[in-house]
Design an enzyme around this catalytic site. Structure first.
Site, PDB file in Angstrom:
ATOM      1  N   ASP A  62       0.858  -1.190   0.000  1.00  0.00           N
ATOM      2  CA  ASP A  62       0.000   0.000   0.000  1.00  0.00           C
ATOM      3  C   ASP A  62       0.893   1.239   0.000  1.00  0.00           C
ATOM      4  OD1 ASP A  62       0.977   0.088   2.638  1.00  0.00           O
ATOM      5  OD2 ASP A  62      -0.781  -0.988   3.372  1.00  0.00           O
ATOM      6  N   ASP A  64       1.652   5.024   1.630  1.00  0.00           N
ATOM      7  CA  ASP A  64       1.413   5.972   2.721  1.00  0.00           C
ATOM      8  C   ASP A  64       2.008   7.322   2.332  1.00  0.00           C
ATOM      9  OD1 ASP A  64       0.301   3.993   4.570  1.00  0.00           O
ATOM     10  OD2 ASP A  64       2.328   3.156   4.548  1.00  0.00           O
ATOM     11  N   ASP A 143       9.741   3.918  12.921  1.00  0.00           N
ATOM     12  CA  ASP A 143      10.379   2.799  13.612  1.00  0.00           C
ATOM     13  C   ASP A 143      11.783   2.458  13.092  1.00  0.00           C
ATOM     14  OD1 ASP A 143       9.157   1.879  11.298  1.00  0.00           O
ATOM     15  OD2 ASP A 143       7.952   0.335  12.266  1.00  0.00           O
TER      16      ASP A 143
HETATM   17  P1  ATP Z   1       3.873  -2.760   4.943  1.00  0.00           P
HETATM   18  O1  ATP Z   1       2.741  -1.837   4.598  1.00  0.00           O
HETATM   19  O2  ATP Z   1       4.588  -3.321   3.792  1.00  0.00           O
HETATM   20  O3  ATP Z   1       3.509  -3.759   5.960  1.00  0.00           O
HETATM   21  P2  ATP Z   1       4.985  -0.385   6.091  1.00  0.00           P
HETATM   22  O4  ATP Z   1       6.402  -0.038   6.447  1.00  0.00           O
HETATM   23  O5  ATP Z   1       4.319   0.481   5.078  1.00  0.00           O
HETATM   24  O6  ATP Z   1       4.998  -1.886   5.664  1.00  0.00           O
HETATM   25  P3  ATP Z   1       2.835   0.307   7.812  1.00  0.00           P
HETATM   26  O7  ATP Z   1       2.340  -0.446   8.993  1.00  0.00           O
HETATM   27  O8  ATP Z   1       1.984   0.473   6.626  1.00  0.00           O
HETATM   28  O9  ATP Z   1       4.189  -0.408   7.428  1.00  0.00           O
HETATM   29  O10 ATP Z   1       3.305   1.717   8.352  1.00  0.00           O
HETATM   30  C1  ATP Z   1       3.707   2.772   7.493  1.00  0.00           C
HETATM   31  C2  ATP Z   1       4.888   3.518   8.086  1.00  0.00           C
HETATM   32  O11 ATP Z   1       4.519   4.107   9.329  1.00  0.00           O
HETATM   33  C3  ATP Z   1       6.090   2.656   8.416  1.00  0.00           C
HETATM   34  O12 ATP Z   1       6.917   2.465   7.300  1.00  0.00           O
HETATM   35  C4  ATP Z   1       6.769   3.462   9.491  1.00  0.00           C
HETATM   36  O13 ATP Z   1       7.503   4.533   8.944  1.00  0.00           O
HETATM   37  C5  ATP Z   1       5.597   4.039  10.253  1.00  0.00           C
HETATM   38  N1  ATP Z   1       5.202   3.168  11.378  1.00  0.00           N
HETATM   39  C6  ATP Z   1       4.279   2.180  11.341  1.00  0.00           C
HETATM   40  N2  ATP Z   1       4.155   1.588  12.542  1.00  0.00           N
HETATM   41  C7  ATP Z   1       5.016   2.202  13.350  1.00  0.00           C
HETATM   42  C8  ATP Z   1       5.359   2.062  14.718  1.00  0.00           C
HETATM   43  N3  ATP Z   1       4.788   1.125  15.473  1.00  0.00           N
HETATM   44  N4  ATP Z   1       6.290   2.906  15.244  1.00  0.00           N
HETATM   45  C9  ATP Z   1       6.867   3.856  14.469  1.00  0.00           C
HETATM   46  N5  ATP Z   1       6.596   4.027  13.184  1.00  0.00           N
HETATM   47  C10 ATP Z   1       5.687   3.228  12.616  1.00  0.00           C
HETATM   48 MG    MG Z   2       2.315   0.391   4.447  1.00  0.00          MG
END
Ligand code: ATP
Ligand code: MG
Length: 446
Positions: A62, A64, A143
């Site tokens: 997805d 963001d 994170d």
């Molecule tokens: P994917 O969507 O492939 O699972 P993602 O890195 O995009 O991976 P998301 O859960 O969609 O993960 O979160 C988007 C972004 O928000 C992350 O890349 C990170 O920068 C931030 N983020 C998400 N969860 C946390 C957290 N628990 N603590 C700090 N930052 C976070």
């Molecule tokens: Mg994501």
């Protein structure tokens, strides 16, 4: 001053010519959101998994977006926008099934920060976090370094405040800041470290890995519903087996599935681990082939060793098989709900799938025909095949069901009449033909 603060002052800006992110690979809807924010005078960046995965030549799950526009301002710009979240206030812009998540830059936990908003921290855990800040601040409260890359729609450069591009190239999952502090703020980051390492085939940096075991218990403070969501991400993305192994290695599996971990520890023959591994390998294969996978089958398999273990105890108390299974299933689900909350829409079919197991083991007889029509038959049969593979079920039973399903109506008739002693027993119990043939008048036809 820490390295992180240093890098906040000197972000590395990687020009378009030096990275792999191309607009051709960004979803049209994400681009629409980025451009509309930009044209309204706001900063707009693609961030997180989208930038990370595109930089690696992978397809993002997805997209963001991060911006300096406040959530309310984002809502003004998009008709199809909803504000969600309490802990983090976010804007979701809806395009049919696709949702673009738009987050306003958030600040670090710094009392001298110029930014405003509100943050609530209890016992080091962030429970509400709406302190708005700058991109530099937002970058350092994410994170992992590899999740903190910002693709700027204004000039197509990537802004890197945390050394994420280097870690991406080296294949390293590294928390930003002091790992212990970051895990205490949000223990789910431990699970995320495992998830990204497994998904990307990366190593977890030693400093990021070290506190995981000792701090694993902190996951007990996390709501069971959030852990359910996180478990789905760990086990339904095509890397379930590796996730299982990594979670056990880091001592996290027992936090998510304590009853199962205890059962696995008691199970000296290793059948439980083999069973789960086989089920997860199967799940991964299905994902790879683009076939659907269900949380029902997944959790039924993950919890099964705990059910078997509890059932053994009940059998030793002289309960009959069905009663023992029923009680064990009840215990396993009940214990599990304390940690990873499995919604009822899954826990009910999970129990059904388990309760069908002894019935499948009693092959033959007219009941077999009826079982074929059971809505949970196929899943229960697949489940039984896995049990047969680890030696829990006689392979002949599995083979019989395979032939029985493949057979014509006539063949099935002959397969059931072969079982003479069972037939007799059943005949005695069968309802009078009249009652069985036509529904009673009081039975409503829904
Ligand atoms: P994917 O969507 O492939 O699972 P993602 O890195 O995009 O991976 P998301 O859960 O969609 O993960 O979160 C988007 C972004 O928000 C992350 O890349 C990170 O920068 C931030 N983020 C998400 N969860 C946390 C957290 N628990 N603590 C700090 N930052 C976070
Ligand atoms: Mg994501």
């Amino acid at each position: 001053m820490t390295d992180d603060q240093n890098s906040a002052r000197n972000p590395r800006v990687i020009p378009r010519s030096e990275h792999r992110i191309s607009r051709a690979n960004i979803s049209d809807n994400a681009l629409k959101v980025l451009y509309r924010l930009h044209n309204a005078g706001y900063e707009a960046y693609l961030v997180g998994g989208g930038v990370r995965d595109l930089s690696l030549g992978r397809e993002p799950k997805d997209f963001d977006v991060a911006t300096d526009a406040r959530p309310e301002a984002v809502k003004e710009l998009f008709r199809n926008c909803r504000l969600i979240g309490r802990r983090f206030r976010l804007a979701h812009v809806h395009f049919g099934p696709e949702i673009i998540e738009v987050a306003t830059f958030r600040a670090l936990d710094d009392p001298n920060s110029e930014s405003n908003g509100d943050r609530v921290i209890e016992d080091g855990l962030i429970v509400r976090d709406n302190v708005y800040g700058t991109l530099a601040e937002d970058a350092l409260r994410r994170d992992f370094t590899i999740n903190s890359l910002y693709y700027n729609i204004a000039d197509f450069s990537v802004v890197d405040h945390a050394g994420g591009m280097e870690d991406l190239q080296a294949g390293v999952v590294r928390l930003i800041g002091d790992p212990e502090v970051r895990y205490r703020e949000d223990p789910v980051r431990m699970l995320r470290a495992i998830r990204f390492a497994v998904k990307l085939g990366f190593k977890i940096h030693p400093d990021t890995a070290r506190p995981i075991g000792p701090m694993a218990e902190l996951l007990r403070n996390i709501p069971a519903a959030r852990l359910f969501e996180e478990s789905l991400k760990l086990f339904m993305a095509g890397t379930a087996l590796e996730s299982f192994e990594a979670l056990r290695k880091y001592g996290l599996f027992g936090e998510l599935f304590p009853g199962v971990e205890q059962a696995l520890a008691r199970d000296t023959g290793g059948t439980g681990v083999r069973f789960i591994s086989l089920a997860l390998k199967n799940t991964d294969q299905r994902v790879a082939e683009g076939k659907p996978v269900t949380p029902t089958f997944l959790f039924a398999a993950l919890l099964w060793p705990a059910v078997r273990d509890a059932m053994q105890g009940y059998l030793e108390q002289d309960m009959n098989e069905m009663a023992a299974l029923q009680a064990a299933a009840q215990d396993a689900i009940h214990d599990q709900l304390q940690r990873v909350g499995i919604p009822k829409r899954f826990s009910i079919p999970i129990r059904e799938l388990w309760m069908l197991q002894p019935r499948l083991e009693r092959k033959g007889g007219r009941r077999s025909l009826r079982l074929l029509g059971h809505p949970r038959f196929r899943a229960a049969y697949d489940f039984m095949l896995l049990r047969a593979e680890v030696g829990e079920v006689d392979p002949e039973v599995a083979a019989w069901w395979r032939d029985f399903q493949a057979g014509s109506d006539e063949e099935r008739q002959t397969m059931t009449v072969d079982d003479a002693p069972r037939r007799k027993r059943r005949r005695r119990r069968r309802k009078p033909p009249a009652a069985a043939a036509s529904p009673t008048p009081s039975a409503p036809s829904e």
